[in-house]
Scaffold this motif. Sequence first.
Motif: not given
Length: 143
Positions: A14-15, A17-20, A23, A58, A63, A65
């Motif tokens: 999830s991190a 995918n959110n480019q966090d 995290k 990225y 985009d 995912q």
Amino acid sequence: MTENNKWIVREFISAINNQDWQKCSEILASDFVRHSGTFGQSEVNNKDRLLEYLQAEYETFPDAQETINFLVAEGNKVVVHSHCHATQKGPMGSFPPSGKVLSADFISIYRIADGRIAEAWVEWDSLAGLIQLGHLEPPTMQK
């Protein structure tokens, strides 16, 4: 233990995918190692190198995912079968941007140590990916 390890891997994906990246960094062990034979990639041997690698992905696939198809856990390992959907808008090594969509399945194995991801093995069908992106022609079948 296995449910917690699966949760850690889900949080990591999830991190990504959110480019966090903060995290991601918190979830990874400092001495993280990634193994992959795809494109003859060299080992990523620490979390900073992995974060650089993911950020570069990225730039190529802005985009991107990853969707988890299923996870299986045993002991300190979590196996993930996932699907990635992404448009190639930047160069990928020597391959120029194609503007085409990559739809690929991945198999990843994560080893968890002390509540962090310490090691990963990641493989996918790179030949099929290069064909989808238009960088290689599909093989012709002999009759």
